[in-house]
Structures are given as C-alpha cells and as structure tokens.
Design an enzyme around this catalytic site. Sequence first.
Site, PDB file in Angstrom:
ATOM      1  N   ARG A 284     -10.310  -1.035  -4.784  1.00 40.74           N
ATOM      2  CA  ARG A 284     -11.201  -0.529  -5.826  1.00 40.74           C
ATOM      3  C   ARG A 284     -12.606  -0.279  -5.263  1.00 40.74           C
ATOM      4  O   ARG A 284     -13.201   0.774  -5.495  1.00 40.74           O
ATOM      5  CB  ARG A 284     -11.265  -1.557  -6.957  1.00 40.74           C
TER       6      ARG A 284
ATOM      7  N   GLU B 110      -2.071  -7.035  -5.818  1.00 42.82           N
ATOM      8  CA  GLU B 110      -2.494  -7.863  -4.690  1.00 42.82           C
ATOM      9  C   GLU B 110      -3.066  -9.160  -5.257  1.00 42.82           C
ATOM     10  O   GLU B 110      -3.959  -9.145  -6.100  1.00 42.82           O
ATOM     11  CB  GLU B 110      -3.568  -7.147  -3.862  1.00 42.82           C
TER      12      GLU B 110
ATOM     13  N   CYS C  23      -5.455  -9.766   4.277  1.00 39.88           N
ATOM     14  CA  CYS C  23      -5.090  -8.439   3.763  1.00 39.88           C
ATOM     15  C   CYS C  23      -3.623  -8.133   4.044  1.00 39.88           C
ATOM     16  O   CYS C  23      -2.952  -7.533   3.219  1.00 39.88           O
ATOM     17  CB  CYS C  23      -5.986  -7.375   4.371  1.00 39.88           C
TER      18      CYS C  23
ATOM     19  N   LYS D  42     -23.683  -5.499   5.984  1.00 38.89           N
ATOM     20  CA  LYS D  42     -23.778  -6.373   4.811  1.00 38.89           C
ATOM     21  C   LYS D  42     -22.521  -7.236   4.746  1.00 38.89           C
ATOM     22  O   LYS D  42     -21.423  -6.746   4.498  1.00 38.89           O
ATOM     23  CB  LYS D  42     -23.880  -5.570   3.506  1.00 38.89           C
TER      24      LYS D  42
ATOM     25  N   GLU E 179     -10.743  -0.140   5.283  1.00 41.40           N
ATOM     26  CA  GLU E 179      -9.632  -1.089   5.463  1.00 41.40           C
ATOM     27  C   GLU E 179      -9.474  -1.825   4.150  1.00 41.40           C
ATOM     28  O   GLU E 179     -10.324  -2.649   3.809  1.00 41.40           O
ATOM     29  CB  GLU E 179      -9.949  -2.078   6.599  1.00 41.40           C
TER      30      GLU E 179
HETATM   31  P1  NAD Z   1     -14.531  -6.656  -2.218  1.00 36.85           P
HETATM   32  O1  NAD Z   1     -14.118  -5.236  -2.245  1.00 36.85           O
HETATM   33  O2  NAD Z   1     -14.774  -7.339  -3.511  1.00 36.85           O
HETATM   34  O3  NAD Z   1     -15.880  -6.836  -1.396  1.00 36.85           O
HETATM   35  C1  NAD Z   1     -15.969  -6.454  -0.046  1.00 36.85           C
HETATM   36  C2  NAD Z   1     -17.419  -6.163   0.295  1.00 36.85           C
HETATM   37  O4  NAD Z   1     -17.849  -5.020  -0.427  1.00 36.85           O
HETATM   38  C3  NAD Z   1     -18.387  -7.298  -0.064  1.00 36.85           C
HETATM   39  O5  NAD Z   1     -19.342  -7.399   0.966  1.00 36.85           O
HETATM   40  C4  NAD Z   1     -19.013  -6.795  -1.359  1.00 36.85           C
HETATM   41  O6  NAD Z   1     -20.290  -7.318  -1.596  1.00 36.85           O
HETATM   42  C5  NAD Z   1     -19.073  -5.306  -1.102  1.00 36.85           C
HETATM   43  N1  NAD Z   1     -19.134  -4.460  -2.294  1.00 36.85           N
HETATM   44  C6  NAD Z   1     -18.635  -4.711  -3.535  1.00 36.85           C
HETATM   45  N2  NAD Z   1     -18.881  -3.658  -4.355  1.00 36.85           N
HETATM   46  C7  NAD Z   1     -19.542  -2.733  -3.628  1.00 36.85           C
HETATM   47  C8  NAD Z   1     -20.051  -1.423  -3.906  1.00 36.85           C
HETATM   48  N3  NAD Z   1     -19.925  -0.851  -5.110  1.00 36.85           N
HETATM   49  N4  NAD Z   1     -20.658  -0.740  -2.908  1.00 36.85           N
HETATM   50  C9  NAD Z   1     -20.772  -1.272  -1.678  1.00 36.85           C
HETATM   51  N5  NAD Z   1     -20.314  -2.510  -1.362  1.00 36.85           N
HETATM   52  C10 NAD Z   1     -19.709  -3.230  -2.315  1.00 36.85           C
HETATM   53  O7  NAD Z   1     -13.449  -7.419  -1.338  1.00 36.85           O
HETATM   54  P2  NAD Z   1     -13.370  -8.982  -1.009  1.00 36.85           P
HETATM   55  O8  NAD Z   1     -12.914  -9.674  -2.265  1.00 36.85           O
HETATM   56  O9  NAD Z   1     -14.597  -9.424  -0.332  1.00 36.85           O
HETATM   57  O10 NAD Z   1     -12.192  -9.034   0.086  1.00 36.85           O
HETATM   58  C11 NAD Z   1     -10.855  -9.070  -0.262  1.00 36.85           C
HETATM   59  C12 NAD Z   1     -10.253  -7.689  -0.168  1.00 36.85           C
HETATM   60  O11 NAD Z   1     -10.441  -7.191   1.146  1.00 36.85           O
HETATM   61  C13 NAD Z   1      -8.747  -7.691  -0.388  1.00 36.85           C
HETATM   62  O12 NAD Z   1      -8.398  -6.596  -1.198  1.00 36.85           O
HETATM   63  C14 NAD Z   1      -8.191  -7.516   1.025  1.00 36.85           C
HETATM   64  O13 NAD Z   1      -6.915  -6.948   1.079  1.00 36.85           O
HETATM   65  C15 NAD Z   1      -9.218  -6.660   1.654  1.00 36.85           C
HETATM   66  N6  NAD Z   1      -9.161  -6.793   3.115  1.00 36.85           N
HETATM   67  C16 NAD Z   1      -8.607  -5.768   3.835  1.00 36.85           C
HETATM   68  C17 NAD Z   1      -8.497  -5.862   5.226  1.00 36.85           C
HETATM   69  C18 NAD Z   1      -7.871  -4.750   6.041  1.00 36.85           C
HETATM   70  O14 NAD Z   1      -8.005  -4.772   7.271  1.00 36.85           O
HETATM   71  N7  NAD Z   1      -7.218  -3.791   5.430  1.00 36.85           N
HETATM   72  C19 NAD Z   1      -8.974  -7.006   5.873  1.00 36.85           C
HETATM   73  C20 NAD Z   1      -9.531  -8.032   5.116  1.00 36.85           C
HETATM   74  C21 NAD Z   1      -9.619  -7.901   3.731  1.00 36.85           C
END
Ligand code: NAD
Length: 492
Positions: A239, A393, A294, A183, A259
Amino acid sequence: MDRFDPNTIGVRSGHFIGGAYVDEAGPRIDVARPSDGVVYASLPVADAAMIDRAVQNAWTAWRTSGWARIAPRERARVLRRFADLVAADAQTLAPLEALGSTRPIRDTFNWDVPFTAEGIRFYAEFADKIGGDVVATDHDHLGMTIAEPYGVIGAIAPWNFPLVMASWKIAPALAAGNAVVLKPSEMTPFSVLRLAELAVEAGVPPGIFNVVQGDGRTTGDALVRHPRIAKVTFTGSTRTGAAIMAACAETGTKPVTLELGGKSPQIVFADAPRLDDVARRIAGAITANAGQVCVAGSRLLVERSIADGLADRIQRIFSELKAGPTWTPGATLPPIISEPQAARIEGIVERSVASGAQLHCGGQRADAATPGAFYTPTLLTHVTQQTPAVREEIFGPVLTLQTFDTEDEALELAAHPDYGLAAGVHTADLGRALRMVRGIEAGTVWVNRYGRTSDFMIPTGGYKRSGLGKDLGRQAYEANLRFKSVLIDARV
Ligand code: NAD
C-alpha cells in the site's frame, strides 16, 4: 554475544545531516522497545522544511565533495573502510539493533551486523566495474554509453531488519556515486544513525549519507516529493509502495525501486526427501523473526498423502520455540514489533477461524518474561483461497495449510491474486522442480531450501504487486545509475 542489559544502552536521536546531528523543537514520536514496550527515546519528525535542508545539503555535498567524480577505486576504498568499521563495531551496533527491533542479539551479532558490513563491501567492489559500453558504429563515429549517478537518492526502509534493509539501499547508491537521504522506520530509527556516523569516519564526505527521522505521512512523503530527489528506493508494504509510486509520478516522474509485501507459498511433494528436515525448513520460514519477514513462507501447500504427518511435525517444532526478549540468550521466538501489529495478527486469525479455518495449533499470545507482544506460532488448516489468512499478508508467525493432488493443482493454489515475492518447492524430482520454477509467478523460487544464502549476486524483488526492480545483485547497482548515450562524429 548472546545477551545484554537493555537499560545500559543509550541512543543518539535527531537527524543526521551534513555529517552532524540536527535536532529542533517540534512534534516528536515516542519509540518503544518491542520486547517490553518500554519507551526509551523520542524521535523528531522532519517536516518539509527539514527535508529541504537535508536534501539541499546532500545536493551541495554531491556537487562539491567530488564523491561522484573521484576515481571509482578511491570510492571503493572508502566504502571498504566503511564496511570494516561496521564489522568492527558489532559490540555497539548489535545490541543497539536488538534493543529497538525484533531481532535477537544472537542474530544481530552473528548475522545482521556482519551481513550489513558484507553488503557494503560487496557494492564497494562494484564501484569500478560498470562504466558504460562502447557500441558498434561505422568507423566515422564513436558511440558509447556512460554510466552516471543520479544525484540525491531518497531511500525509505521498513522496521523488520532495520540495518540490513537500509544497507541494501544505501550501499549500491553510494558505490555508484550518489548521495543518499535515508528515512528509517519510525519504529526502528536509531541503528542506522550509527551507520551514518561510521560512514563519515570512514571518509564518506559529510552530506553524502544523511538520515532523516519521522513518520511516513509527514517525513517520508516530503522526502519522495522533494524536487531534488532524483530517484526513490523503498522497502515496505504494498500500500505504501503504491502511494510512493504515485507521489513520484506527480513530482517529476522519478524512477522507483519498490520491494513490497508477499504471501509466499511453500509447495511440498510427497517425494520430498527427509520429511523431518522439510518440516524444520517450513517451520523456520514462518517463525524466523516471528514471521516478520517479507519472504516468510506463509502458505503451506502439501501433497495430500503426507499432509497430516507434516502438520504434526511442524506443530512439534513450533512447540519448541521459546518466546522472550531480544536481549536474553534462550529466546527463540522474538516479539511482534508493536501491540497494534499483534492485534492485527490476532484479528486475521479470528476472522479466518470465523470463516471456517481450524486451529491446528497456536492462535493466542505467547507468555514471555516481559510484557511485549508475543504471538504463538500458529497453523491453520481447512482454509480456502478466500480465507483471510491465505489472502492477506499477516507479518506474524501464522502458517496456513492446503492440500493438493496434482502439480497443476499445486500451481493453481500457489498463484496469489496480488503477490508474487517468493516461493519454495520441495521435491526429489528435478523435472518437477523445474516445471514448478517455470510455472510459479514470483521473483524468487527456492528449491529444497528456503531463504537466501550469503551470495549477494542473487537479486531479490517481487513480481506483481510485490514490487518493481531488484535489491542486491548487479541489477541493484545498475538501478542506481543512469546511462547517457554519446555519439561522436569524427568527420569534422
Ligand atoms: P510500511 O509500508 O508501513 O512502512 C515502510 C516505510 O515507509 C516506513 O519507513 C514508513 O515510515 C514509510 N512510509 C509510510 N507511509 C509513507 C508515505 N506515504 N510516503 C513515504 N514513506 C512512507 O511498511 P513496514 O510496516 O515498515 O514494513 C513491513 C512491510 O514491508 C511488509 O509489507 C513487508 O512485506 C515489506 N517488506 C518487503 C521487503 C522486500 O524485500 N520485498 C523486505 C522487508 C519488508
């Protein structure tokens, strides 16, 4: 390629299940171009029934297609062909990626697409390298471990590097012989569909690599909770990662790779060679992808004697950046992914200033030729560990600056109560660099550089609330395998 006309790019919507597009009536999500806010497509939201269809399809394909049982070199050959097709598709994939994300076309063409292809090739090469071990036993027994795929892996990706982040999930999972249901983020959903098409064209059996579309609450949650999902791999916010971990615990104690977010420090000592280069490194680490990375180096910790000189150099570099849509050649500062995210950045900066921080530069929207949400690179000084911009963040081009006098003080400031994703240390003193490397609690520490090279063997992943497990490296491949212990008694 350094430009394209956004109005000439068409997208295929729908889910990609069993090697074909599936789209049904139901609620839809509008998808906007971050560069100008124009809604260019809409997205179906997979509900629990659609997720069940996708996962059951993947399960059947995994059981019947032979993907898990064919000779590993044959699987590798198919995946190498997949990598070749991705690389050869850059003329299509790079604009598609730039259109719907914050990634400038120059970067998607020269980096995101080739790097995605290379990641798939890297894991293809692993397919026949790890099969398990023969273990030491007495001569009456033969003991071994057999590496086996899980079955169907649920993968969830974020919006900041849609293709690259997805490839870090799907490539090791497929190479290890699993099926995947991916997804993507509802904000950047289309480019991975092209990946799925190319996988089938390369010979990955239909149903082995599927894409489901939708939001997190409906689609993501149903995916991770599905009983046939054997393992979950997720990149996104801390979160959401915690919510997914809880869902995985409730629905089958499924293993998870997470991640998550970061608040990474950049520590600069007065002996760091070539301050101009250091300034460029620091500025680049917070403005690349407009800070929507990230591992963005968002907290600058600098030895007091050079703080003013470094801050001024960084400000100069910030002022060179030119905001503009991802499809124009001169743009060096891409948009923020959405208006709500830009408002969030603004809010954190405002709360920080209200609590005593000073704006060295930035702190406002940037002008661009299009009405997207652009934010000027911002440097905040006079901050403390309690300042919102130091604790939270931001995921935007906002850097805070704190000073220190001793190594111990630097380490104390570097420690974040929650995050431990990455850190940078800049010094000419190797002994000091190693002391910092040992002292910093983070999953990655870069010394006299910031950011990855193209070495896929170096894994990435966080300590503390920045994550669990690794992407990339041998570790990510092994995380897509489970190990069966076998003991044969030869005395019968
Ligand atoms: P997000 O957590 O809002 O969403 C990420 C994904 O999770 C999306 O596809 C979203 O639809 C899905 N999602 C949301 N709620 C969900 C749930 N309850 N159950 C299952 N899936 C769910 O994050 P974002 O805003 O898309 O991305 C930014 C975040 O990602 C930042 O915190 C960043 O640090 C992190 N990030 C981390 C890395 C790493 O390698 N550590 C890399 C890239 C981004």
